[in-house]
Design a protein around this motif. Sequence first.
Motif, PDB file in Angstrom:
ATOM      1  N   GLY A   1       0.830  -1.197   0.000  1.00 52.59           N
ATOM      2  CA  GLY A   1       0.000   0.000   0.000  1.00 52.59           C
ATOM      3  C   GLY A   1       0.864   1.245   0.000  1.00 52.59           C
ATOM      4  N   LEU A   2       0.312   2.336  -0.528  1.00 51.42           N
ATOM      5  CA  LEU A   2       1.057   3.582  -0.629  1.00 51.42           C
ATOM      6  C   LEU A   2       0.243   4.724  -0.036  1.00 51.42           C
ATOM      7  CD1 LEU A   2       3.665   4.910  -1.892  1.00 51.42           C
ATOM      8  CD2 LEU A   2       2.183   5.541  -3.823  1.00 51.42           C
ATOM      9  N   ALA A   3       0.811   5.404   0.956  1.00 47.79           N
ATOM     10  CA  ALA A   3       0.225   6.635   1.491  1.00 47.79           C
ATOM     11  C   ALA A   3       0.843   7.792   0.728  1.00 47.79           C
ATOM     12  CB  ALA A   3       0.511   6.755   2.986  1.00 47.79           C
TER      13      ALA A   3
ATOM     14  N   ALA B   1       3.815  11.583 -11.130  1.00 42.68           N
ATOM     15  CA  ALA B   1       4.858  12.177 -10.297  1.00 42.68           C
ATOM     16  C   ALA B   1       4.851  13.694 -10.377  1.00 42.68           C
ATOM     17  CB  ALA B   1       6.223  11.639 -10.714  1.00 42.68           C
ATOM     18  N   GLU B   2       4.088  14.252 -11.312  1.00 39.76           N
ATOM     19  CA  GLU B   2       4.006  15.696 -11.451  1.00 39.76           C
ATOM     20  C   GLU B   2       3.073  16.325 -10.416  1.00 39.76           C
ATOM     21  OE1 GLU B   2       2.840  16.534 -15.412  1.00 39.76           O
ATOM     22  OE2 GLU B   2       4.639  15.670 -16.336  1.00 39.76           O
ATOM     23  N   THR B   3       2.224  15.525  -9.835  1.00 41.46           N
ATOM     24  CA  THR B   3       1.220  16.075  -8.910  1.00 41.46           C
ATOM     25  C   THR B   3       1.480  15.709  -7.455  1.00 41.46           C
ATOM     26  OG1 THR B   3      -0.205  14.138  -9.268  1.00 41.46           O
ATOM     27  CG2 THR B   3      -0.567  16.055 -10.684  1.00 41.46           C
ATOM     28  N   VAL B   4       2.410  14.806  -7.193  1.00 44.07           N
ATOM     29  CA  VAL B   4       2.700  14.413  -5.814  1.00 44.07           C
ATOM     30  C   VAL B   4       4.208  14.453  -5.569  1.00 44.07           C
ATOM     31  CG1 VAL B   4       0.654  12.952  -5.658  1.00 44.07           C
ATOM     32  CG2 VAL B   4       2.834  11.944  -6.346  1.00 44.07           C
ATOM     33  N   ALA B   5       4.566  14.532  -4.293  1.00 45.73           N
ATOM     34  CA  ALA B   5       5.993  14.589  -3.942  1.00 45.73           C
ATOM     35  C   ALA B   5       6.583  13.224  -3.668  1.00 45.73           C
ATOM     36  CB  ALA B   5       6.180  15.486  -2.723  1.00 45.73           C
ATOM     37  N   GLY B   6       5.742  12.261  -3.358  1.00 45.91           N
ATOM     38  CA  GLY B   6       6.211  10.915  -3.049  1.00 45.91           C
ATOM     39  C   GLY B   6       5.184  10.165  -2.230  1.00 45.91           C
TER      40      GLY B   6
ATOM     41  N   LEU C   1       7.468  -2.670  11.239  1.00 47.27           N
ATOM     42  CA  LEU C   1       6.703  -2.552  10.004  1.00 47.27           C
ATOM     43  C   LEU C   1       7.636  -2.405   8.808  1.00 47.27           C
ATOM     44  CD1 LEU C   1       3.832  -2.351   8.873  1.00 47.27           C
ATOM     45  CD2 LEU C   1       3.996   0.134   9.104  1.00 47.27           C
ATOM     46  N   ASP C   2       7.364  -3.160   7.756  1.00 51.29           N
ATOM     47  CA  ASP C   2       8.156  -3.105   6.533  1.00 51.29           C
ATOM     48  C   ASP C   2       7.649  -1.943   5.678  1.00 51.29           C
ATOM     49  OD1 ASP C   2       9.636  -3.485   4.274  1.00 51.29           O
ATOM     50  OD2 ASP C   2       8.811  -5.460   3.787  1.00 51.29           O
ATOM     51  N   CYS C   3       8.226  -0.769   5.865  1.00 53.93           N
ATOM     52  CA  CYS C   3       7.798   0.407   5.112  1.00 53.93           C
ATOM     53  C   CYS C   3       9.010   1.247   4.731  1.00 53.93           C
ATOM     54  CB  CYS C   3       6.789   1.243   5.903  1.00 53.93           C
ATOM     55  SG  CYS C   3       7.445   1.953   7.432  1.00 53.93           S
ATOM     56  N   ARG C   4       8.849   2.088   3.721  1.00 52.14           N
ATOM     57  CA  ARG C   4       9.956   2.926   3.260  1.00 52.14           C
ATOM     58  C   ARG C   4       9.399   4.187   2.617  1.00 52.14           C
ATOM     59  NH1 ARG C   4      11.006   2.076  -2.399  1.00 52.14           N
ATOM     60  NH2 ARG C   4       9.660   0.446  -3.257  1.00 52.14           N
ATOM     61  N   LEU C   5      10.205   5.217   2.623  1.00 49.21           N
ATOM     62  CA  LEU C   5       9.847   6.483   2.001  1.00 49.21           C
ATOM     63  C   LEU C   5      10.204   6.431   0.516  1.00 49.21           C
ATOM     64  CD1 LEU C   5       8.714   9.290   2.741  1.00 49.21           C
ATOM     65  CD2 LEU C   5      11.064  10.041   3.085  1.00 49.21           C
ATOM     66  N   VAL C   6       9.244   6.773  -0.325  1.00 49.19           N
ATOM     67  CA  VAL C   6       9.462   6.771  -1.779  1.00 49.19           C
ATOM     68  C   VAL C   6       9.368   8.210  -2.271  1.00 49.19           C
ATOM     69  CG1 VAL C   6       8.668   5.895  -3.995  1.00 49.19           C
ATOM     70  CG2 VAL C   6       8.401   4.492  -1.945  1.00 49.19           C
ATOM     71  N   HIS C   7      10.430   8.682  -2.910  1.00 53.00           N
ATOM     72  CA  HIS C   7      10.416  10.034  -3.453  1.00 53.00           C
ATOM     73  C   HIS C   7       9.832  10.039  -4.873  1.00 53.00           C
ATOM     74  CE1 HIS C   7      12.725  11.967  -0.204  1.00 53.00           C
ATOM     75  NE2 HIS C   7      13.307  10.775  -0.081  1.00 53.00           N
ATOM     76  N   ARG C   8       9.588  11.221  -5.367  1.00 59.64           N
ATOM     77  CA  ARG C   8       8.888  11.396  -6.646  1.00 59.64           C
ATOM     78  C   ARG C   8       9.466  10.525  -7.759  1.00 59.64           C
ATOM     79  NH1 ARG C   8       9.055  16.431  -6.574  1.00 59.64           N
ATOM     80  NH2 ARG C   8       6.873  16.987  -6.166  1.00 59.64           N
TER      81      ARG C   8
ATOM     82  N   ALA D   1       7.156  19.319   2.266  1.00 59.37           N
ATOM     83  CA  ALA D   1       6.991  19.382   3.720  1.00 59.37           C
ATOM     84  C   ALA D   1       6.418  18.074   4.247  1.00 59.37           C
ATOM     85  CB  ALA D   1       6.086  20.555   4.099  1.00 59.37           C
ATOM     86  N   ASP D   2       5.510  17.471   3.466  1.00 59.91           N
ATOM     87  CA  ASP D   2       4.966  16.160   3.850  1.00 59.91           C
ATOM     88  C   ASP D   2       6.079  15.113   3.885  1.00 59.91           C
ATOM     89  OD1 ASP D   2       2.403  17.176   4.023  1.00 59.91           O
ATOM     90  OD2 ASP D   2       1.877  16.617   1.958  1.00 59.91           O
ATOM     91  N   ILE D   3       6.964  15.182   2.914  1.00 54.52           N
ATOM     92  CA  ILE D   3       8.090  14.245   2.855  1.00 54.52           C
ATOM     93  C   ILE D   3       8.959  14.385   4.102  1.00 54.52           C
ATOM     94  CG2 ILE D   3      10.255  13.721   1.674  1.00 54.52           C
ATOM     95  CD1 ILE D   3       8.046  12.599   0.101  1.00 54.52           C
ATOM     96  N   ASP D   4       9.247  15.630   4.479  1.00 52.56           N
ATOM     97  CA  ASP D   4      10.090  15.876   5.651  1.00 52.56           C
ATOM     98  C   ASP D   4       9.455  15.306   6.913  1.00 52.56           C
ATOM     99  OD1 ASP D   4      11.919  17.164   4.067  1.00 52.56           O
ATOM    100  OD2 ASP D   4      11.124  19.174   4.480  1.00 52.56           O
ATOM    101  N   ARG D   5       8.137  15.497   7.062  1.00 55.85           N
ATOM    102  CA  ARG D   5       7.439  14.981   8.254  1.00 55.85           C
ATOM    103  C   ARG D   5       7.366  13.463   8.228  1.00 55.85           C
ATOM    104  NH1 ARG D   5       4.232  19.763   7.431  1.00 55.85           N
ATOM    105  NH2 ARG D   5       2.855  18.607   6.022  1.00 55.85           N
TER     106      ARG D   5
END
Length: 221
Positions: free
Chosen positions: A92-94, A136-141, A117-124, A100-104
């Motif tokens: 699943g992807l939040a 990817a043009e409308t979201v940061a990640g 939990l098996d999770c990771r931050l995905v950038h654009r 700023a959302d990425i930083d938080r």
Amino acid sequence: MQDYAVVTYVDTLVVSAGVVGFSIASNLVAAGQKVTVVDQAGIGEKASGVNQGQISLLDRSARRELEMAFQSLDAYRAMDVSHGIGLRLAGGLAVLYTDADIDRAEAVVEERRSAGLDCRLVHRRGLAPVEPYLSAETVAGGIHCADEGYLDLFAVIGVFVARIREGGGEVATQEAVTGFETQGGHVSAVHTTRRVIEPQTVVLAADKHILRSIRGMQGTP
């Protein structure tokens, strides 16, 4: 409250014919209790009936919540092997919309990973392999969780109902709770549209709308 000649004596009365109520009742029956489940509607007709069967882990904030979610996931895996409940853990992807959302999110990911939990931050630039239809043009990640997915909720409910009935429990639908009797601050009897039930314990597992109506009933503790 209306008086009825029919009185049912049980260890536990569960109010809700949804997945939560049936899960509780199934485990209590397995532990040897005499259990009755009542609901004013049919099986899975309320909140469970409009649930997509989504398995969400990222929104479990406390460590204890995640521990219980992991236990549920293990139970679903075992149930899928034994009964085929359509379990599909595709991840699943939040979605995160701003930098700023990425930083938080970095602190959130670190906290969840420390809890197992098996999770990771995905950038654009890394979104395409995870979610190719997301621009990817409308979201940061986003935050990707590998253990999220879906299952057939009605198949799960069917397993629980079968276990309850096989263990001697009762499932009574189209039977609404109409009031309570109390003694010493505890529920001694529950009135329904059909009878009086005298339980040792009452579990209110209904959705918030039903709980609001129950709070206003005569005798509610």
